[in-house]
Design a protein around this motif. Structure first.
Motif: not given
Ligand code: UDP
Length: 479
Positions: A18, A248, A272, A274, A276-277, A279, A305, A342-343, A346, A362, A364-365, A385
């Motif tokens: 991250g 990403t 949608y 999600s 994050g990556s 959690n 997940r 993983w999806a 963006v 998160g 980035n999201s 968050q």
């Molecule tokens: N991401 C993605 N596909 C997924 C899950 C996450 O592309 O299935 C990318 C999302 O676009 C973002 C990053 O992973 O750029 C997650 O960063 P974020 O700060 O939102 O959360 P973190 O994973 O660090 O808790």
């Protein structure tokens, strides 16, 4: 630009996925837009991994600092928080301090224009000072989230009261926070435990840097930015986001499955989901969310997940963790898509069929969602968050918090009500959508980089490099 090539910019993220991803996208941006020579510094295994994911055209230099995880009671390959169980993560934080001597040697040899370091590597400001090099901390989070994170860790306000709600002593303009908005490591902190010792130690050095860079936008994050500016430390605070992340997407994701399916849905019809990556939610929460999604009769893409009680990297077993026959029914009705692990986020968020996002908030999201004018239903799970969710709901008006944490009780009736609120034609839902579209324009404007007009994030980046250059010139004049 050609002149800039002679100047070296050192990029130094903490060892966690991250952190590495936003630092790498910043590094690419600096290389492409400014033409500086960029040196990306980390531990050997992280550098090795990165070598394979860099675009072939980049000239970014990768430098490994020697690091032995085993010397610190860690498994030998443990160079990133992502591969460690929770109790060992704090050990990696402390182990990272061992990078100081080799980082010092590197800086003395390179004499770079500036160092852009992680908030967990604030000690690198001392190294920069020693050699008269301009130093900045880059925060991949937003300013509001980070100023609350800073204040909570420095003051540990929950240790001084039995009340569940408390104000932050240095942030009178921010409404009180609740005990449930503390991440587990802060909840258990008392100022002498290993987490407090490391994080407080680094945060206290924050303002010995020459400037703070945030992956955020002036018009979105005004309260947080002004809280940092009002600290009267005299150091500049620059909002340079959003840094573009072209990294990403993980190989092997089901890009076409998602996008083809979205193409078949009506405009603004898809929710949608999600977290994050890294959690996930609990198995009871997962059941309730599934029931609500099914009852809502709305279209959805859900990145699934395994629940928190299981290994997050194991295979997802729909029959076990979701209502019986859930996946078959939603597939038959062409109502929803369960995406394993993983999806292409963006692309999903920028698709015209996507209407709203259930997100762990998160940063980035958050930026990816608002850059596309997509409102959010917040379900924060950890770290900053909780504060990002608070910002989005209380200050910006683009979100409603649906749930908090991955242990709490959540009822499907409540989730369903909020899905209807944001996806249906309700006054509140329309207002959130309109506000999200306004923020999208604010973000676009901040990033405009034209001959006759430069947006706030572009100007901030220019100012940052002017400040670095000014320090270098001063140093050379004095020599
Ligand atoms: N991401 C993605 N596909 C997924 C899950 C996450 O592309 O299935 C990318 C999302 O676009 C973002 C990053 O992973 O750029 C997650 O960063 P974020 O700060 O939102 O959360 P973190 O994973 O660090 O808790």
């Amino acid at each position: 630009m050609a002149q800039n090539k002679e100047e070296n910019v050192v990029i130094f993220p903490f060892m966690a996925q991250g952190h590495m991803i936003p630092f790498l996208s910043l590094a690419l941006q600096i290389e492409q837009k400014k033409g500086y020579t960029v040196t990306f510094v980390n531990t050997p295994l992280n550098i090795e991994k990165l070598r394979h994911s860099l675009p072939p055209t980049t000239t970014i230099r990768l430098v490994s600092l020697p690091f032995s995880a085993a010397d610190h009671g860690l498994p030998p390959e443990a160079e990133s928080t992502d591969v460690l169980p929770y109790p060992l993560i704090v050990r990696l934080f402390h182990a990272s301090l061992s990078l100081k001597p080799s980082f010092t040697r590197l800086i003395s040899e390179l004499s770079p224009l500036c160092i852009i370091a992680d908030m967990f590597f604030c000690w690198s400001a001392e190294v920069a000072n020693q050699f008269g090099v301009f130093h900045s901390i880059f925060n991949a989070g937003g300013a509001y989230g980070m100023v609350l994170y800073y204040s909570v860790w420095i003051h540990l306000p929950h240790c001084h009261t039995d009340s569940d709600e408390f104000s932050l002593p240095d942030l009178p303009e921010i409404s009180p926070i609740h005990r449930s908005q503390l991440a587990n490591n802060v909840k258990d902190a008392n100022g002498t435990d290993p987490w407090s010792v490391f994080i407080q130690g680094q945060l206290q050095l924050w303002f010995s840097s020459d400037g703070l860079l945030f992956n955020t936008v002036e018009g979105l994050d005004q309260t947080g930015l002004s809280c940092f500016r009002r600290k009267k430390t005299g150091i500049p605070v620059w909002a340079i986001g959003p840094t573009r992340s072209s990294l990403t997407e993980k190989p092997g994701n089901d890009r076409n499955g998602c996008i083809d399916w979205l193409d078949s849905c009506p405009q603004d019809s898809v929710l949608y989901v999600s977290f994050g990556s890294q959690n996930t939610i609990s198995s009871t929460q997962m059941m309730e969310l599934a029931k609500a999604l099914e009852a809502s009769s709305k279209n959805f893409i859900w990145v699934v997940r395994p629940p928190v009680e299981f290994d997050i990297n194991s295979e997802f077993i729909a029959d076990e963790w979701l209502p019986e026959g859930f996946e078959d029914r939603i597939t038959e009705q062409n109502r929803g898509l369960l995406v394993r692990k993983w999806a292409p986020q963006v692309e999903i968020l920028s698709h015209k069929s996507t209407r709203a996002f259930i997100s762990h908030c998160g940063w980035n999201s958050v930026l990816e969602s608002l850059s596309q004018g997509v409102p959010i239903l917040g379900w924060p799970i950890g770290a900053d968050q909780y504060y990002n969710s608070k910002l989005l709901e209380e200050e910006v008006g683009v979100s409603v918090e649906m749930a908090r944490g991955n242990r709490s009780e959540v009822k499907h009736e409540h989730i369903l009500r909020l899905i209807d609120l944001v996806m249906g034609e309700t006054e509140k839902g329309e207002k959130m959508k309109k506000k999200a579209c306004e923020v999208k324009e604010i973000i676009r404007d901040a990033m405009r980089d034209e001959e006759s007009y430069k947006g706030s994030s572009v100007r901030a980046m220019d100012e940052f490099f002017h400040a670095a250059m000014a320090m270098k010139t001063r140093k050379e004049t004095q020599a």
